[in-house]
Design an enzyme around this catalytic site. Structure first.
Site, PDB file in Angstrom:
ATOM      1  N   LYS A   2       0.904  -1.083   0.160  1.00 28.11           N
ATOM      2  CA  LYS A   2       0.089  -0.082   0.002  1.00 28.11           C
ATOM      3  C   LYS A   2       0.806   1.172  -0.013  1.00 28.11           C
ATOM      4  CE  LYS A   2      -3.761   2.266   2.432  1.00 28.11           C
ATOM      5  NZ  LYS A   2      -4.561   2.157   3.714  1.00 28.11           N
TER       6      LYS A   2
ATOM      7  N   LYS B  43      -2.103  -1.399  -3.763  1.00 31.96           N
ATOM      8  CA  LYS B  43      -3.012  -0.396  -3.619  1.00 31.96           C
ATOM      9  C   LYS B  43      -2.049   0.790  -3.645  1.00 31.96           C
ATOM     10  CE  LYS B  43      -6.326   1.835  -0.845  1.00 31.96           C
ATOM     11  NZ  LYS B  43      -7.394   1.889   0.396  1.00 31.96           N
TER      12      LYS B  43
END
Length: 342
Positions: free
Chosen positions: A210, A264
């Site tokens: 992320k 992400k």
């Protein structure tokens, strides 16, 4: 002298006109026959925003066409997704500001918004999967994914809160937990807690790669976290410049007990998706985040791109990079598009 064909390198082809690659593109049926990448509704997870109240459906201004739903209307939305064979929904809360505190107690309140929504969905639509986020930012008055003290995000103290949050989610009936906080050691703590409390069948999809990204803005609007955030998240989310570190984080989370991993945002990090697929091989999901959605939806609303074609092309990119599936706000829209072609 060996046969010319036998001496061809793996990607070498015969010279023109013996080779005419357009022969394989000249008709729809041929293009379908040799397509290398398959995309279907089975690849999709639909993120859904939940809010308090009854009969509430609020459009998010920075995400045109995406809504916050009260639990009663969320049931209708999830039922539509289930009827379209979407395998799973991921729920995110729009938490009342009055419930946000430095200690983030609402995160592990067994009757918080997403726990109540999960119970309602599993009772009414038991065959669809429900994924819940494990992170403190929707409940934190400081807007961070971890406990903050004197301007520092406290890793180990945050782990205690995440453990309690994960257990509350599991007790509510979540099928999959998505730790998105990026604290060190959180997967091991959560997995151990699940095992010790007889939730061994609850899966973990770790937000392993992320990145500290500019593409999260509309999501923070959707969950009401934009105004609360003090500073940035660069001390725990990944540097967008780092590929090797992302692979290390994926490997670490799998070693600690994650069943699946996530990259992400999605499209700016397709190279990371591909590296996870080729170098590690574990099930890897990409999150086509709010900023990615807003770019496509905004351009389409202005007539600058073809909406349906852009949605399909963007989702195909994730599959081409080796992703097992995609979290996308376009899930229901794509599923309805696919229905039109069946």
């Amino acid at each position: 002298m060996g046969n010319k064909i036998e001496n061809l390198m793996p990607f070498e082809t015969a010279p023109f006109p013996m080779s005419r690659p357009r022969r394989l593109r000249q008709s729809d049926w041929m293009r379908r026959l040799i397509s290398e990448t398959q995309l279907s509704v089975n690849d999709l997870i639909w993120p859904l925003f939940i809010t308090e109240g009854t009969n509430v459906k609020e459009e998010i201004p920075s995400m045109p066409g995406v809504y916050r739903y009260s639990i009663d209307l969320a049931l209708e939305a999830v039922n539509e997704a289930a009827n379209l064979d979407i395998p799973m929904v991921a729920l995110f809360p729009h938490t009342d500001a009055a419930l946000k505190t430095p200690s983030c107690d609402e995160a592990f309140n067994p009757d918080n918004l997403v726990s109540r929504a999960t119970r309602a969905i599993k009772a009414a639509i038991p065959d669809i999967g429900v994924m819940l986020d494990v992170a403190l930012d929707p409940y934190n008055s400081d807007g961070h994914d971890g406990i903050v003290r004197d301007g520092q995000i406290l890793n180990d103290e945050t782990l205690f809160a995440l453990e309690k949050q994960a257990l509350a989610h599991a007790e509510a009936g979540a099928d999959v937990l998505g730790p998105s906080d990026m604290m060190d050691g959180r997967i091991a703590v959560i997995r151990q807690a699940l095992e010790q409390n007889e939730f061994q069948n609850v899966s973990i999809m770790a937000y392993s790669a992320k990145f500290a990204s500019a593409f999260y803005g509309p999501f923070r609007d959707a969950v009401g976290a934009s105004g609360a955030l003090k500073g940035d998240k660069k001390t725990y989310q990944l540097d967008p410049a780092n590929s090797r570190e992302a692979i290390q984080m994926v490997a670490r989370d799998l070693a600690e007990g994650a069943d699946m991993v996530m990259v992400k945002p999605g499209m700016p990090y397709l190279d990371i998706c591909q590296r996870v697929n080729t170098e590690i091989g574990a099930p890897c999901f990409a999150y086509q985040v709010s900023g990615e959605y807003a770019m496509i939806a905004g351009a389409a609303d202005n007539g600058w791109i073809d909406r349906n074609k852009a949605i399909t092309e963007s989702l195909l990119a994730f599959k081409r990079a080796g992703c097992s599936g995609i979290l996308t706000y376009f899930a229901v829209e794509f599923a309805n598009m696919q229905e039109d072609f069946l």
